[in-house]
Design an enzyme around this catalytic site. Structure first.
Site, PDB file in Angstrom:
ATOM      1  N   HIS A  83      36.946 -28.319  -0.020  1.00 12.45           N
ATOM      2  CA  HIS A  83      37.992 -29.106  -0.664  1.00 12.45           C
ATOM      3  C   HIS A  83      37.872 -28.988  -2.184  1.00 12.45           C
ATOM      4  O   HIS A  83      36.866 -28.492  -2.703  1.00 12.45           O
ATOM      5  CB  HIS A  83      37.900 -30.559  -0.217  1.00 12.45           C
ATOM      6  CG  HIS A  83      38.309 -30.756   1.214  1.00 12.45           C
ATOM      7  ND1 HIS A  83      37.869 -31.801   1.992  1.00 12.45           N
ATOM      8  CD2 HIS A  83      39.127 -30.006   2.010  1.00 12.45           C
ATOM      9  CE1 HIS A  83      38.404 -31.702   3.196  1.00 12.45           C
ATOM     10  NE2 HIS A  83      39.158 -30.626   3.231  1.00 12.45           N
ATOM     11  N   LYS A  87      34.813 -27.128  -4.497  1.00 14.37           N
ATOM     12  CA  LYS A  87      34.989 -25.686  -4.674  1.00 14.37           C
ATOM     13  C   LYS A  87      33.954 -25.085  -5.626  1.00 14.37           C
ATOM     14  O   LYS A  87      33.446 -23.990  -5.393  1.00 14.37           O
ATOM     15  CB  LYS A  87      36.407 -25.384  -5.154  1.00 14.37           C
ATOM     16  CG  LYS A  87      37.461 -25.668  -4.089  1.00 14.37           C
ATOM     17  CD  LYS A  87      38.817 -25.141  -4.472  1.00 14.37           C
ATOM     18  CE  LYS A  87      39.870 -25.549  -3.444  1.00 14.37           C
ATOM     19  NZ  LYS A  87      39.553 -25.104  -2.079  1.00 14.37           N
ATOM     20  N   THR A 109      39.939 -20.321   4.118  1.00 16.44           N
ATOM     21  CA  THR A 109      41.251 -20.670   3.579  1.00 16.44           C
ATOM     22  C   THR A 109      41.475 -19.941   2.255  1.00 16.44           C
ATOM     23  O   THR A 109      40.555 -19.378   1.669  1.00 16.44           O
ATOM     24  CB  THR A 109      41.361 -22.192   3.389  1.00 16.44           C
ATOM     25  OG1 THR A 109      40.195 -22.673   2.713  1.00 16.44           O
ATOM     26  CG2 THR A 109      41.469 -22.892   4.727  1.00 16.44           C
ATOM     27  N   THR A 112      39.294 -20.308  -1.045  1.00 11.40           N
ATOM     28  CA  THR A 112      37.909 -19.907  -0.793  1.00 11.40           C
ATOM     29  C   THR A 112      37.804 -18.393  -0.661  1.00 11.40           C
ATOM     30  O   THR A 112      36.857 -17.779  -1.168  1.00 11.40           O
ATOM     31  CB  THR A 112      37.368 -20.585   0.482  1.00 11.40           C
ATOM     32  OG1 THR A 112      37.442 -22.008   0.325  1.00 11.40           O
ATOM     33  CG2 THR A 112      35.920 -20.193   0.729  1.00 11.40           C
ATOM     34  N   SER A 134      46.365 -21.986   2.521  1.00  2.86           N
ATOM     35  CA  SER A 134      45.714 -23.177   1.980  1.00  2.86           C
ATOM     36  C   SER A 134      45.626 -24.261   3.052  1.00  2.86           C
ATOM     37  O   SER A 134      46.509 -24.378   3.907  1.00  2.86           O
ATOM     38  CB  SER A 134      46.523 -23.689   0.783  1.00  2.86           C
ATOM     39  OG  SER A 134      45.980 -24.896   0.282  1.00  2.86           O
ATOM     40  N   GLY A 135      44.555 -25.050   2.993  1.00  2.00           N
ATOM     41  CA  GLY A 135      44.336 -26.077   4.006  1.00  2.00           C
ATOM     42  C   GLY A 135      45.520 -26.994   4.249  1.00  2.00           C
ATOM     43  O   GLY A 135      45.956 -27.167   5.399  1.00  2.00           O
ATOM     44  N   ASP A 140      43.513 -24.867   7.850  1.00  2.00           N
ATOM     45  CA  ASP A 140      42.513 -25.384   8.787  1.00  2.00           C
ATOM     46  C   ASP A 140      42.979 -25.206  10.229  1.00  2.00           C
ATOM     47  O   ASP A 140      42.176 -24.923  11.125  1.00  2.00           O
ATOM     48  CB  ASP A 140      42.233 -26.861   8.503  1.00  2.00           C
ATOM     49  CG  ASP A 140      41.558 -27.068   7.157  1.00  2.00           C
ATOM     50  OD1 ASP A 140      40.809 -26.171   6.727  1.00  2.00           O
ATOM     51  OD2 ASP A 140      41.785 -28.114   6.528  1.00  2.00           O
ATOM     52  N   HIS A 167      46.294 -33.383   5.104  1.00  2.00           N
ATOM     53  CA  HIS A 167      46.147 -32.610   6.341  1.00  2.00           C
ATOM     54  C   HIS A 167      44.920 -33.058   7.140  1.00  2.00           C
ATOM     55  O   HIS A 167      44.267 -32.244   7.788  1.00  2.00           O
ATOM     56  CB  HIS A 167      46.050 -31.119   6.014  1.00  2.00           C
ATOM     57  CG  HIS A 167      44.896 -30.755   5.122  1.00  2.00           C
ATOM     58  ND1 HIS A 167      44.676 -31.331   3.893  1.00  2.00           N
ATOM     59  CD2 HIS A 167      43.880 -29.864   5.291  1.00  2.00           C
ATOM     60  CE1 HIS A 167      43.594 -30.815   3.345  1.00  2.00           C
ATOM     61  NE2 HIS A 167      43.091 -29.926   4.180  1.00  2.00           N
TER      62      HIS A 167
END
Length: 241
Positions: A83, A87, A109, A112, A134-135, A140, A167
């Protein structure tokens, strides 16, 4: 124990006790110094509370490169997720552990994966798996789908425990499916650092794949086995009716 092994008849009990306490304190200080020295490179990742007393003249050897027993193509992917507040920590973690992490096919994701490409820039030996979105936009959930299809062997998930996430349902789904499929998942930096030692032990020498079974086999939680047994009984009951 010191007093049992070092009886000194010339000293009375109080003197022996005082000496034992002094020795114990010295040994404890020595132990803490050794531990401090070994975890000093990870002080920011672990966010150690209190003062470390490392021996900086004898820094530990860590993350030496080696020839793995198994190629990334022979194992399932290792997913990395972090998150926003985590990061920077994830990047430091990857940088410190890059020689073990690059032994796996890496996925994750979007942000990352971008960070991984920066850390491993110019290293042609690194194998990247699918790059998920992206999450908050479904990344995810994509990883959960990969896991359910047998493509993930482990997850390093640096989740921010102090923030609400739009999310959250997807986060819960990914973590829950890791439990359902009995897959390695590290949700804290401490557990991730501990896991690096396991991964290294599993890949060094002739290899010990039994240490990381989820990278080679499809597994299930024992609860799944019990659940399926219960479902069979339910189906049988309705069928007989």
């Amino acid at each position: 124990r010191y007093m049992e092994d070092n009886v000194e008849p010339n000293l009375d009990f109080s003197d022996q006790m005082a000496k034992a306490v002094a020795v114990s304190r010295l040994e404890t200080a020595k132990l803490l110094s050794e531990v401090s020295t070994n975890i000093y490179p990870f002080r920011n990742i672990l966010c150690v509370q209190g003062k470390l007393t490392p021996d900086l003249d004898n820094p530990p050897h860590y993350d030496d490169d080696f020839e793995p027993a198994f190629a990334p193509s022979e194992m399932r992917c290792l997913a990395l997720v972090s998150h926003n507040r985590m990061k920077a920590v994830m990047k430091e973690f990857v940088t410190i552990n890059k020689n073990i992490l690059k032994k796996f096919c890496l996925t994750g994701t979007q942000s990352t994966m971008k960070m991984l490409s920066e850390v491993f820039k110019g290293d042609s030996s690194v194998v990247f798996g699918p790059s998920c979105t992206s999450g908050p936009l479904g990344g995810d959930a994509e990883l959960a789908a990969l896991l359910c299809r047998g493509r993930l062997g482990g997850i390093l998930f640096f989740e921010d425990p102090l923030s609400a996430h739009a999310h959250q349902a997807d986060i819960h789904c990914l973590c829950r499916q890791a439990q359902v499929h009995n897959t390695m998942i590290c949700a804290t930096t401490t557990s991730a650092l501990m896991m690096m030692h396991v991964l290294r032990s599993a890949l060094q020498g002739n290899g010990r794949p039994e240490l990381i079974p989820s990278f080679f086999f499809s597994l299930k939680s024992p609860a799944v086995v019990a659940y399926l047994g219960e479902q069979e009984k339910v189906i049988a009951t309705h069928s007989s009716g």
